[in-house]
Design a protein around this motif. Sequence first.
Motif, short mmCIF file in Angstrom:
data_model
loop_
_atom_site.label_atom_id
_atom_site.label_comp_id
_atom_site.label_asym_id
_atom_site.label_seq_id
_atom_site.Cartn_x
_atom_site.Cartn_y
_atom_site.Cartn_z
N LEU A 165 1.00 -1.24 0.06
CA LEU A 165 -0.81 -0.14 -0.12
C LEU A 165 1.27 1.46 -0.18
CD1 LEU A 165 -2.58 -0.98 2.68
CD2 LEU A 165 -3.13 -0.18 0.05
N THR A 166 2.15 1.23 0.97
CA THR A 166 3.02 1.91 0.67
C THR A 166 3.50 2.92 -1.18
OG1 THR A 166 3.25 2.08 2.88
CG2 THR A 166 4.85 3.32 1.77
N VAL A 167 4.67 1.05 -1.17
CA VAL A 167 4.53 1.82 -2.77
C VAL A 167 3.51 1.93 -3.80
CG1 VAL A 167 5.59 0.61 -4.84
CG2 VAL A 167 6.34 0.06 -2.86
N ILE A 168 2.23 1.58 -3.63
CA ILE A 168 1.34 2.03 -4.11
C ILE A 168 1.12 3.83 -4.06
CG2 ILE A 168 -1.04 2.42 -4.61
CD1 ILE A 168 -1.02 -0.92 -3.88
N THR A 169 0.28 4.31 -2.90
CA THR A 169 0.62 5.10 -2.84
C THR A 169 1.40 6.40 -3.25
OG1 THR A 169 1.50 5.04 -0.55
CG2 THR A 169 -1.35 4.35 -0.97
N SER A 183 1.27 2.36 -14.95
CA SER A 183 0.10 1.05 -14.73
C SER A 183 0.39 0.03 -14.39
CB SER A 183 -0.23 1.41 -15.80
OG SER A 183 -1.31 2.59 -16.47
N GLY A 184 1.63 -0.28 -14.81
CA GLY A 184 1.62 -1.57 -14.97
C GLY A 184 2.40 -1.95 -13.72
N GLU A 185 3.21 -1.10 -13.02
CA GLU A 185 3.69 -1.03 -11.14
C GLU A 185 2.03 -0.87 -10.33
OE1 GLU A 185 6.54 1.56 -8.44
OE2 GLU A 185 6.73 1.66 -10.27
N LEU A 186 1.41 -0.45 -10.99
CA LEU A 186 0.10 -0.01 -9.86
C LEU A 186 -0.45 -1.94 -10.77
CD1 LEU A 186 -1.57 3.26 -10.83
CD2 LEU A 186 -0.01 2.96 -8.41
N LEU A 187 -0.12 -2.28 -11.31
CA LEU A 187 -1.01 -3.75 -11.21
C LEU A 187 0.01 -4.07 -10.80
CD1 LEU A 187 -2.40 -3.62 -15.28
CD2 LEU A 187 -3.50 -3.57 -12.48
N GLU A 242 1.68 -4.29 -8.50
CA GLU A 242 1.70 -3.99 -6.48
C GLU A 242 0.18 -4.81 -6.21
OE1 GLU A 242 4.42 -3.01 -4.74
OE2 GLU A 242 5.68 -3.17 -5.75
N THR A 243 -0.77 -4.47 -6.87
CA THR A 243 -1.91 -4.90 -6.25
C THR A 243 -2.54 -6.03 -6.23
OG1 THR A 243 -3.09 -2.56 -7.67
CG2 THR A 243 -4.46 -4.67 -7.05
N ARG A 244 -1.12 -6.60 -7.64
CA ARG A 244 -1.41 -8.36 -7.78
C ARG A 244 -0.87 -8.57 -6.47
NH1 ARG A 244 0.96 -13.28 -9.33
NH2 ARG A 244 0.10 -14.24 -10.78
N GLN A 245 0.42 -8.17 -5.64
CA GLN A 245 1.19 -9.03 -4.80
C GLN A 245 0.21 -9.16 -3.48
OE1 GLN A 245 5.84 -8.21 -5.09
NE2 GLN A 245 5.18 -6.32 -6.36
N GLY A 276 -3.10 -13.30 -16.46
CA GLY A 276 -2.93 -12.09 -16.40
C GLY A 276 -2.87 -11.03 -15.13
N THR A 277 -1.04 -10.86 -15.09
CA THR A 277 -1.00 -10.26 -14.76
C THR A 277 -0.50 -9.25 -15.76
OG1 THR A 277 1.56 -11.25 -14.79
CG2 THR A 277 0.57 -11.54 -12.49
N ALA A 278 0.30 -7.94 -15.20
CA ALA A 278 1.26 -6.80 -16.19
C ALA A 278 1.75 -7.90 -16.56
CB ALA A 278 1.46 -5.75 -14.92
N PRO A 279 2.31 -6.91 -18.30
CA PRO A 279 3.32 -7.88 -18.77
C PRO A 279 4.61 -7.15 -18.89
CG PRO A 279 1.86 -6.18 -20.23
CD PRO A 279 1.32 -6.28 -18.48
N ALA A 280 5.28 -8.37 -18.53
CA ALA A 280 6.52 -8.26 -18.26
C ALA A 280 7.67 -6.67 -18.66
CB ALA A 280 7.51 -9.27 -19.00
N THR A 281 7.18 -6.27 -19.97
CA THR A 281 7.77 -5.90 -20.46
C THR A 281 7.18 -4.07 -19.53
OG1 THR A 281 6.07 -4.77 -21.95
CG2 THR A 281 7.83 -6.50 -22.73
N ALA A 282 6.25 -4.55 -19.04
CA ALA A 282 6.13 -2.63 -18.05
C ALA A 282 6.99 -3.16 -16.45
CB ALA A 282 4.71 -2.94 -18.12
N THR A 283 7.19 -4.10 -16.41
CA THR A 283 7.52 -4.57 -15.34
C THR A 283 8.80 -3.73 -14.75
OG1 THR A 283 7.80 -6.87 -14.95
CG2 THR A 283 5.73 -5.35 -14.01
N ALA A 284 10.24 -4.51 -16.61
CA ALA A 284 11.08 -3.93 -16.50
C ALA A 284 11.30 -2.83 -16.88
CB ALA A 284 11.38 -5.21 -17.92
#
Length: 397
Positions: A264-268, A352-356, A358-361, A384-392
């Motif tokens: 939650l801290t990372v998301i905010t 958007s990828g980071e929000l997804l 962190e929410t998934r975790q 159904g997770t955020a694409p690896a390209t976005a998180t990379a």
Amino acid sequence: LGWEAAAVGRTVRYAIRGTGPERDTMVQALKMAGAAIAAWALAGWWLQAPLALMAPWTALALVDATVYRSLRSGLQQISVIVIGAVWASLAMALVGGSTLGAMIIALPVLALVGTYRRFGAQGVYGSTTALFVITYGAYSLTEVGHRLLETCIGAVIGISVNAFVFPPVHLRSVYDQLQRLPRDSAGLLRHMAEGLRDDWDSSEAEEWRDRARRLQPILRSLADARQWTNESLRLNPAWNLRRRGPQPPPESEDVRWHDIAEHLTVITRTLVRTTGEDSNLARPAPAFLDRYAVLAERTAEVCAAEADLFDQSDGEASARERQKRAAQDAWRYYDSLADAFGEETGPAAAVSGELLVETRQMLSVLAPHCGGEPQRKKKGNAGGTAPATATAAHPPS
């Protein structure tokens, strides 16, 4: 100031509304005040002690979180006060009653003695007792005896009030703190969802981050509650309360909620970095934020259901079933949002990828508590997770 006032208001409502850590804190504060008043009435009003301040001062300090701590602190404080009073009196005698000279002799020694680990937090009272004795100018053997008598009066009253007037037994404290964590997390997520649908700005995002940070003191209170649960049963005259208390949940729950608070801290923090003049991240498109607000609401329902699970007034089976349904609903909506992630383009896609992610975790930590993460069809973006390209491109903090 507005955020702080709102937090204080919530604390007051919790204290008035029902049992819990806020109510316990209020009771202990009133016991401290009552013990100090009783000590002054005995030492100052009835016995007419020459320095009656010592009695309420000692009583105030000894109404502690547990009866065992009160007894331990009382022994430490009396020992330190004896040392402080005797040494200050000797210093006054050596310098012929000179206040400054006595302080030069007494305070350095007593400040060092106060650091002795056996005295704990009570070590500072040696120096403060010396200041009372020196500034009051009373250092004869009889007057030192009065100081010790006043201290003992305060210690007896403080310990007695703590032991026999609503003696603190922290058997429910772990449950209270574990219920407060999901309750406050649900409130934060709902507040975020409302804001994300509107034209939110940096001040709102900072408020979300502030509320996420406020989960850390609750986690520290949870760790204290576990220690107090065992300690509060030692030397406690409330024998009947010992037998009625439920066993607290396992410590793995503490670790689990520590992880949720971190997500939650990372998301905010990510949302804060997309606002303001100094923002260094691109804000996601309004369409994505609208859908993410729905996901936040459904995640809040999971947290709220878990808070109900820790509320022992409800049936555990029905609360667990509500939590399971809420988690499955949140996972289904997460899948649909992750599937639509491919429509995001440009720098905002990384946020958007980071929000997804962190929410998934966060959901992965919440969902196993009610039977495990729901089975999801494997899509082109790895389940159904955020694409690896976005998180990379922009890995989570």
